[in-house]
Write a protein that holds these residues in place. Structure first.
Motif, PDB file in Angstrom:
ATOM      1  N   GLY A   1       0.782  -1.226   0.000  1.00 36.72           N
ATOM      2  CA  GLY A   1       0.000   0.000   0.000  1.00 36.72           C
ATOM      3  C   GLY A   1       0.812   1.273   0.000  1.00 36.72           C
ATOM      4  O   GLY A   1       0.256   2.366   0.087  1.00 36.72           O
ATOM      5  N   SER A   2       2.141   1.167  -0.104  1.00 38.16           N
ATOM      6  CA  SER A   2       2.970   2.375  -0.030  1.00 38.16           C
ATOM      7  C   SER A   2       3.132   3.062  -1.376  1.00 38.16           C
ATOM      8  O   SER A   2       3.711   4.149  -1.448  1.00 38.16           O
ATOM      9  CB  SER A   2       4.350   2.042   0.562  1.00 38.16           C
ATOM     10  OG  SER A   2       4.981   1.015  -0.178  1.00 38.16           O
ATOM     11  N   GLY A   3       2.636   2.451  -2.461  1.00 35.90           N
ATOM     12  CA  GLY A   3       2.659   3.122  -3.757  1.00 35.90           C
ATOM     13  C   GLY A   3       3.766   2.672  -4.688  1.00 35.90           C
ATOM     14  O   GLY A   3       4.250   3.459  -5.504  1.00 35.90           O
ATOM     15  N   LYS A   4       4.144   1.405  -4.609  1.00 36.71           N
ATOM     16  CA  LYS A   4       5.253   0.912  -5.435  1.00 36.71           C
ATOM     17  C   LYS A   4       4.921   0.970  -6.922  1.00 36.71           C
ATOM     18  O   LYS A   4       5.771   1.289  -7.746  1.00 36.71           O
ATOM     19  CB  LYS A   4       5.616  -0.517  -5.014  1.00 36.71           C
ATOM     20  CG  LYS A   4       6.147  -0.616  -3.574  1.00 36.71           C
ATOM     21  CD  LYS A   4       6.654  -1.989  -3.224  1.00 36.71           C
ATOM     22  CE  LYS A   4       5.532  -2.996  -3.067  1.00 36.71           C
ATOM     23  NZ  LYS A   4       4.654  -2.710  -1.924  1.00 36.71           N
TER      24      LYS A   4
ATOM     25  N   ALA B   1       9.080  -5.275  -7.851  1.00 37.62           N
ATOM     26  CA  ALA B   1       8.737  -4.705  -6.543  1.00 37.62           C
ATOM     27  C   ALA B   1       8.390  -5.822  -5.581  1.00 37.62           C
ATOM     28  O   ALA B   1       7.907  -6.895  -5.981  1.00 37.62           O
ATOM     29  CB  ALA B   1       7.558  -3.736  -6.672  1.00 37.62           C
ATOM     30  N   THR B   2       8.635  -5.588  -4.313  1.00 36.38           N
ATOM     31  CA  THR B   2       8.295  -6.569  -3.282  1.00 36.38           C
ATOM     32  C   THR B   2       8.168  -5.875  -1.933  1.00 36.38           C
ATOM     33  O   THR B   2       8.805  -4.837  -1.695  1.00 36.38           O
ATOM     34  CB  THR B   2       9.358  -7.679  -3.187  1.00 36.38           C
ATOM     35  OG1 THR B   2       8.962  -8.633  -2.196  1.00 36.38           O
ATOM     36  CG2 THR B   2      10.723  -7.104  -2.810  1.00 36.38           C
TER      37      THR B   2
ATOM     38  N   ARG C   1      13.862   2.349  -2.096  1.00 35.52           N
ATOM     39  CA  ARG C   1      13.020   2.021  -0.942  1.00 35.52           C
ATOM     40  C   ARG C   1      11.946   3.093  -0.799  1.00 35.52           C
ATOM     41  O   ARG C   1      12.245   4.285  -0.701  1.00 35.52           O
ATOM     42  CB  ARG C   1      13.842   1.951   0.345  1.00 35.52           C
ATOM     43  CG  ARG C   1      12.980   1.698   1.593  1.00 35.52           C
ATOM     44  CD  ARG C   1      13.807   1.765   2.859  1.00 35.52           C
ATOM     45  NE  ARG C   1      12.955   1.610   4.030  1.00 35.52           N
ATOM     46  CZ  ARG C   1      12.355   2.617   4.673  1.00 35.52           C
ATOM     47  NH1 ARG C   1      12.522   3.864   4.238  1.00 35.52           N
ATOM     48  NH2 ARG C   1      11.599   2.393   5.736  1.00 35.52           N
ATOM     49  N   LEU C   2      10.704   2.654  -0.806  1.00 38.74           N
ATOM     50  CA  LEU C   2       9.579   3.578  -0.656  1.00 38.74           C
ATOM     51  C   LEU C   2       9.182   3.618   0.816  1.00 38.74           C
ATOM     52  O   LEU C   2       8.849   2.578   1.400  1.00 38.74           O
ATOM     53  CB  LEU C   2       8.406   3.115  -1.517  1.00 38.74           C
ATOM     54  CG  LEU C   2       7.351   4.152  -1.881  1.00 38.74           C
ATOM     55  CD1 LEU C   2       7.982   5.353  -2.550  1.00 38.74           C
ATOM     56  CD2 LEU C   2       6.318   3.542  -2.803  1.00 38.74           C
TER      57      LEU C   2
ATOM     58  N   VAL D   1      -0.532   4.411   2.116  1.00 39.74           N
ATOM     59  CA  VAL D   1      -1.262   5.367   1.301  1.00 39.74           C
ATOM     60  C   VAL D   1      -2.580   4.778   0.811  1.00 39.74           C
ATOM     61  O   VAL D   1      -3.598   5.464   0.741  1.00 39.74           O
ATOM     62  CB  VAL D   1      -0.406   5.831   0.107  1.00 39.74           C
ATOM     63  CG1 VAL D   1      -1.190   6.786  -0.784  1.00 39.74           C
ATOM     64  CG2 VAL D   1       0.861   6.509   0.594  1.00 39.74           C
ATOM     65  N   ARG D   2      -2.585   3.478   0.490  1.00 31.90           N
ATOM     66  CA  ARG D   2      -3.821   2.842   0.024  1.00 31.90           C
ATOM     67  C   ARG D   2      -4.896   2.894   1.105  1.00 31.90           C
ATOM     68  O   ARG D   2      -6.064   3.142   0.831  1.00 31.90           O
ATOM     69  CB  ARG D   2      -3.553   1.402  -0.390  1.00 31.90           C
ATOM     70  CG  ARG D   2      -4.788   0.715  -1.011  1.00 31.90           C
ATOM     71  CD  ARG D   2      -4.518  -0.741  -1.342  1.00 31.90           C
ATOM     72  NE  ARG D   2      -3.446  -0.866  -2.314  1.00 31.90           N
ATOM     73  CZ  ARG D   2      -2.357  -1.599  -2.134  1.00 31.90           C
ATOM     74  NH1 ARG D   2      -2.177  -2.246  -1.000  1.00 31.90           N
ATOM     75  NH2 ARG D   2      -1.444  -1.696  -3.076  1.00 31.90           N
ATOM     76  N   GLN D   3      -4.508   2.673   2.367  1.00 31.19           N
ATOM     77  CA  GLN D   3      -5.480   2.740   3.457  1.00 31.19           C
ATOM     78  C   GLN D   3      -5.979   4.164   3.649  1.00 31.19           C
ATOM     79  O   GLN D   3      -7.171   4.385   3.891  1.00 31.19           O
ATOM     80  CB  GLN D   3      -4.868   2.216   4.754  1.00 31.19           C
ATOM     81  CG  GLN D   3      -5.876   2.180   5.913  1.00 31.19           C
ATOM     82  CD  GLN D   3      -5.284   1.616   7.189  1.00 31.19           C
ATOM     83  OE1 GLN D   3      -4.075   1.402   7.297  1.00 31.19           O
ATOM     84  NE2 GLN D   3      -6.124   1.376   8.175  1.00 31.19           N
ATOM     85  N   LEU D   4      -5.082   5.143   3.542  1.00 28.40           N
ATOM     86  CA  LEU D   4      -5.513   6.541   3.667  1.00 28.40           C
ATOM     87  C   LEU D   4      -6.500   6.898   2.567  1.00 28.40           C
ATOM     88  O   LEU D   4      -7.495   7.592   2.810  1.00 28.40           O
ATOM     89  CB  LEU D   4      -4.298   7.470   3.602  1.00 28.40           C
ATOM     90  CG  LEU D   4      -4.595   8.965   3.716  1.00 28.40           C
ATOM     91  CD1 LEU D   4      -5.239   9.300   5.058  1.00 28.40           C
ATOM     92  CD2 LEU D   4      -3.326   9.787   3.517  1.00 28.40           C
ATOM     93  N   GLU D   5      -6.264   6.399   1.363  1.00 29.96           N
ATOM     94  CA  GLU D   5      -7.202   6.640   0.256  1.00 29.96           C
ATOM     95  C   GLU D   5      -8.567   6.026   0.567  1.00 29.96           C
ATOM     96  O   GLU D   5      -9.604   6.641   0.322  1.00 29.96           O
ATOM     97  CB  GLU D   5      -6.633   6.057  -1.034  1.00 29.96           C
ATOM     98  CG  GLU D   5      -7.503   6.321  -2.255  1.00 29.96           C
ATOM     99  CD  GLU D   5      -6.880   5.805  -3.538  1.00 29.96           C
ATOM    100  OE1 GLU D   5      -7.420   6.108  -4.620  1.00 29.96           O
ATOM    101  OE2 GLU D   5      -5.871   5.080  -3.459  1.00 29.96           O
TER     102      GLU D   5
END
Length: 505
Positions: A178-181, A286-287, A314-315, A364-368
């Motif tokens: 969910g961090s936007g990779k 990505a992983t 690293r994101l 970020v996905r959860q915030l969305e």
């Protein structure tokens, strides 16, 4: 300072509001009919003209007037001045119209008869919101980038994307779920020499092992049962562009050898094929896993790891870039409103502060998703702390216990959130707990053990709040229908909502 426009056919209401605002040194302009407001807007000179009369900074309007409806005026103002905060005044008998006001984009509604200090406080909030929205709008001039972030950690990511913009080198993006990779992968593609080619993404963890080889490399007709025609795989589909391999750490071990061969010599075979196919594809992987540990465990090929790990980005998780939460929240609220075809909601500074302290394990996905939930479920146009989802409020006080049974936090430490469970969004009905009575008993025992003398009132209030909020959720805010479902009268639910503070500012 721009004036507050007052619209009401009752001269006494206009007089009271004018005098109250003048005492606060706030300029006003009054109108009797909605059509006068629209005419005044038409008569305003273009912005920038010297000596031009200022338009409104906020507007407060009655809902029922001989010259027109306040809701109709609201609808026209949303088209002409979408950022103007509008407060709708309504008699108690018209409280159901407040739902229509919110749906039409009203900032808030003010029931009549109203307390003058409370009305002034509400108008001041509207003015603060107007100034905040003006500042935000100024910051947003121009198109929004594909990625947002002001935190130093995100600036490092942006700088890395810039350095890689003219390169075709393989990149490994790491970061929590969910961090936007994928957004980073798309940005790398967009700013690379391959931007004219396709961007093809595949989640290697989401495709069954038996189908993944065919998905990646394609198959020839008759290669296996059901292969009626030849099919091009993702490598061929991405020819001349970028192939994004998400969750590469979950790729089956036997397929890792085939991927390594493609990365080594740029050739592959379709399943069931005998002719080598040359590919010109940039691979970005990505992983969320620690690939070094997967290599040690024997679950990931070391030579493939080194082939992928040419450049690593690293994101950062959202908890390491909390300063980006306000920017992201406002952006997601705008996007969610656009998707749903409704007026964008605004969020108060206090609610943003609480949201910024939430760890957001889904990043970020959860915030969305939270912003989408707030767009649907927040009762007013401005989101306050009490409107935030339960998981955010529980995270604020450190209570993440299961819903079912053992609520052991005192009422003053963990007041019942005046929001609805996410499962209620879009009409979903949460599964009822079979042990809610045990939970109630546990909470009562906890409060009684503190030698409190208000246990009855505290728990009864929380019980009534839960019932009313659940009923309003199922009826999408229609109070009369909610009262009917609960088996109580319309006046009763209105009185309870006021007593329990469910419509408090």
């Amino acid at each position: 300072m721009k004036p507050i426009w007052i619209v009401d056919d009752d001269p006494s209401i206009r007089f009271v509001l004018e005098k109250a605002l003048q005492r606060e040194q706030l300029p006003t302009r009054s109108f009797v009919h909605p059509r006068e407001v629209l005419q005044a807007l038409d008569d305003l000179p273009p912005p920038g003209d010297p000596g031009a009369e200022a338009g409104p900074q906020a507007l407060i309007s009655d809902i029922r007037m001989p010259g027109g409806s306040g809701l109709d005026l609201l609808a026209q103002l949303r088209e002409r001045l979408p950022s103007l905060p509008v407060i709708i005044m309504t008699a108690y008998s018209d409280l159901d119209s407040a739902v229509s006001a919110f749906q039409g984009g009203a900032f808030e509604y003010l029931p009549k008869p109203f307390d003058v200090p409370k009305a002034v406080e509400l108008i001041r909030r509207a003015l603060e919101e107007s100034q905040r929205e003006a500042a935000v709008a100024e910051e947003r001039l121009g198109a929004l980038p594909e990625m947002l972030g002001q935190a130093p950690a995100m600036q490092d990511v942006f700088r890395a994307i810039g350095r890689l913009s003219q390169s075709n080198v393989t990149v490994l993006i790491t970061g929590e779920s969910g961090s936007g990779k994928e957004l980073v992968a798309r940005a790398l593609h967009k700013h690379s020499p391959r931007a004219h080619g396709p961007f093809v993404a595949i989640n290697t963890a989401a495709i069954p092992k038996d189908l993944l080889e065919s998905e990646l490399f394609g198959h020839e007709r008759g290669a296996f049962t059901g292969a009626q025609t030849m099919r091009r795989g993702r490598f061929e589909q991405a020819e001349g562009g970028t192939l994004f391999l998400d969750e590469i750490g979950d790729m089956p071990f036997e397929l890792q050898t085939r991927l390594l061969r493609v990365l080594s010599d740029g050739h592959f075979y379709r399943v069931g094929g005998h002719s080598a196919i040359k590919t010109q594809v940039r691979v970005i992987a990505a992983t969320h896993q620690q690939l070094e540990q997967r290599v040690k465990d024997g679950a990931f090929r070391e030579d493939l790891f080194h082939r992928l790990n040419v450049i690593r980005l690293r994101l950062p998780p959202l908890r390491e870039r909390r300063e980006d939460v306000p920017l992201l929240t406002r952006y997601f609220l705008q996007q969610s409103a656009k998707q749903l075809g409704v007026e964008p909601k605004r969020i108060s500074d206090a609610a943003l502060q609480v949201l910024g302290t939430f760890d957001c394990p889904g990043n970020v996905r959860q915030l969305e998703n939270i912003c989408h939930w707030l767009t649907v479920m927040a009762p007013a146009q401005v989101i306050e702390v009490k409107d935030l989802p339960p998981e955010v409020l529980q995270g604020q006080v450190g209570t993440a216990a299961p819903v079912a049974a053992t609520a052991t936090v005192a009422a003053e430490a963990a007041p019942l959130p005046r929001t609805l469970a996410p499962a209620m969004m879009a009409g979903a009905v949460p599964e009822a707990s079979s042990d809610w009575e045990a939970g109630l008993r546990a909470e009562a025992m906890t409060l009684l053990a503190q030698d409190r003398t208000d246990v009855w009132d505290v728990l009864c209030d929380r019980f009534e709040v839960t019932l009313i909020q659940a009923a309003l959720a199922t009826t999408r805010g229609r109070r009369i229908e909610a009262a009917h479902k609960l088996g109580i009268g319309r006046n009763t639910i209105t009185r309870k909502i006021q007593e329990l503070g469910l419509d408090a500012d």
